[in-house]
Design an enzyme around this catalytic site. Structure first.
Site, mmCIF file in Angstrom:
data_model
loop_
_atom_site.group_PDB
_atom_site.id
_atom_site.type_symbol
_atom_site.label_atom_id
_atom_site.label_comp_id
_atom_site.label_asym_id
_atom_site.label_seq_id
_atom_site.Cartn_x
_atom_site.Cartn_y
_atom_site.Cartn_z
ATOM 1 N N PRO A 11 0.783 -1.230 0.000
ATOM 2 C CG PRO A 11 -0.079 -1.079 2.147
ATOM 3 C CD PRO A 11 0.593 -2.033 1.209
ATOM 4 C CG ASN A 12 -0.195 4.290 1.451
ATOM 5 O OD1 ASN A 12 -1.190 4.893 1.055
ATOM 6 N ND2 ASN A 12 -0.169 3.625 2.602
ATOM 7 N NE ARG A 19 4.002 6.567 1.884
ATOM 8 C CZ ARG A 19 4.307 5.331 2.258
ATOM 9 N NH1 ARG A 19 4.815 4.489 1.387
ATOM 10 N NH2 ARG A 19 4.102 4.951 3.498
ATOM 11 C CE1 TYR A 24 7.393 6.999 3.300
ATOM 12 C CE2 TYR A 24 8.693 5.001 3.037
ATOM 13 C CZ TYR A 24 7.764 5.745 3.737
ATOM 14 O OH TYR A 24 7.195 5.235 4.886
ATOM 15 C CG ASN A 73 8.305 -2.050 0.086
ATOM 16 O OD1 ASN A 73 7.752 -2.184 1.180
ATOM 17 N ND2 ASN A 73 8.920 -0.934 -0.279
ATOM 18 C CB ALA A 76 1.604 -0.111 6.298
ATOM 19 C CD GLU A 97 10.795 -7.799 5.379
ATOM 20 O OE1 GLU A 97 11.374 -8.777 5.899
ATOM 21 O OE2 GLU A 97 10.141 -6.978 6.046
ATOM 22 C CG HIS A 99 11.228 -2.580 4.442
ATOM 23 N ND1 HIS A 99 9.861 -2.479 4.456
ATOM 24 C CD2 HIS A 99 11.529 -3.782 4.999
ATOM 25 C CE1 HIS A 99 9.354 -3.564 5.020
ATOM 26 N NE2 HIS A 99 10.330 -4.374 5.348
ATOM 27 N NE ARG A 106 10.360 5.477 8.486
ATOM 28 C CZ ARG A 106 9.334 5.342 7.638
ATOM 29 N NH1 ARG A 106 9.340 4.370 6.735
ATOM 30 N NH2 ARG A 106 8.299 6.150 7.703
HETATM 31 C C1 DHK Z 1 7.238 1.558 2.957
HETATM 32 C C2 DHK Z 1 6.115 1.930 3.616
HETATM 33 O O1 DHK Z 1 5.016 2.297 2.983
HETATM 34 C C3 DHK Z 1 6.081 2.005 5.083
HETATM 35 O O2 DHK Z 1 4.821 1.634 5.624
HETATM 36 C C4 DHK Z 1 7.155 1.140 5.695
HETATM 37 C C5 DHK Z 1 8.404 0.985 3.646
HETATM 38 C C6 DHK Z 1 8.496 1.399 5.047
HETATM 39 C C7 DHK Z 1 9.675 1.273 2.886
HETATM 40 O O3 DHK Z 1 10.649 1.794 3.496
HETATM 41 O O4 DHK Z 1 9.710 0.945 1.697
HETATM 42 O O5 DHK Z 1 7.222 1.379 7.000
#
Ligand code: DHK
Length: 157
Positions: A11-12, A19, A24, A73, A76, A97, A99, A106
């Site tokens: 998500p997101n 974002r 990010y 990835n 959340a 995995e 991130h 964090r």
């Molecule tokens: C991406 C997200 O959307 C967060 O919810 C994670 C992760 C971190 C990332 O670092 O890619 O906490």
């Protein structure tokens, strides 16, 4: 026909680049996909993103049938979803995995990922370039004899 590397995003991440760029970065998900395809070393690549936990699980089930490796990835969902962990435990190939951020540096709610209990390796904190590193490593692993006969040991848990 070579099985695919599945690159799955939670998500997101569809809003990557816009974002919280201070966290990010400014690289968009489309640019990340381009980086992944450039790094895929001839492996077919399935690159997908969803905001739905159920869709992510369905894609993991698809990878069980026709995937060589999974790079995920979960965003959340990393910290909330036992359902995604259970699905990943069924996958016999390598799982990376990923991130973008170093989740361990964090806020505390980002420190404990369920997905790590099923992951072969975890990449966190390299920014968007971490995807290309993950695809490169997956391609090398799968390209070796060991990778071709890779069977993840099921976790004790
Ligand atoms: C991406 C997200 O959307 C967060 O919810 C994670 C992760 C971190 C990332 O670092 O890619 O906490």
């Amino acid at each position: 026909m070579r099985k695919s590397i599945f690159v799955l995003n939670g998500p997101n991440l569809n809003r990557l680049g816009k974002r919280e760029p201070e966290i990010y970065g400014t690289t968009t998900l489309a640019e990340v996909e381009t980086m992944c395809r450039a790094a895929a070393q001839g492996f077919p690549l399935e690159f997908r993103q969803t905001n739905s936990e159920a869709q992510l699980i369905d894609w993991i089930h698809e990878a069980i049938e026709r995937g060589a490796g999974i790079i995920i990835n979960p965003a959340a969902f990393s910290f909330t979803s036992l359902a995604i962990l259970d699905a990943l435990k069924m996958f016999e190939g390598p799982i990376v995995e990923l991130h973008i951020t170093n989740i361990h540096r964090r806020e505390s709610m980002y420190h404990n990922s369920y997905v790590s209990k099923a992951a072969t390796a975890v990449i966190a904190g390299l920014g968007a370039r971490g995807y290309a590193v993950a695809v490169q490593a997956m391609g090398e692993l799968l390209g070796t004899k060991e990778g071709q006969t890779f069977k993840r040991k099921s976790s004790a848990a």
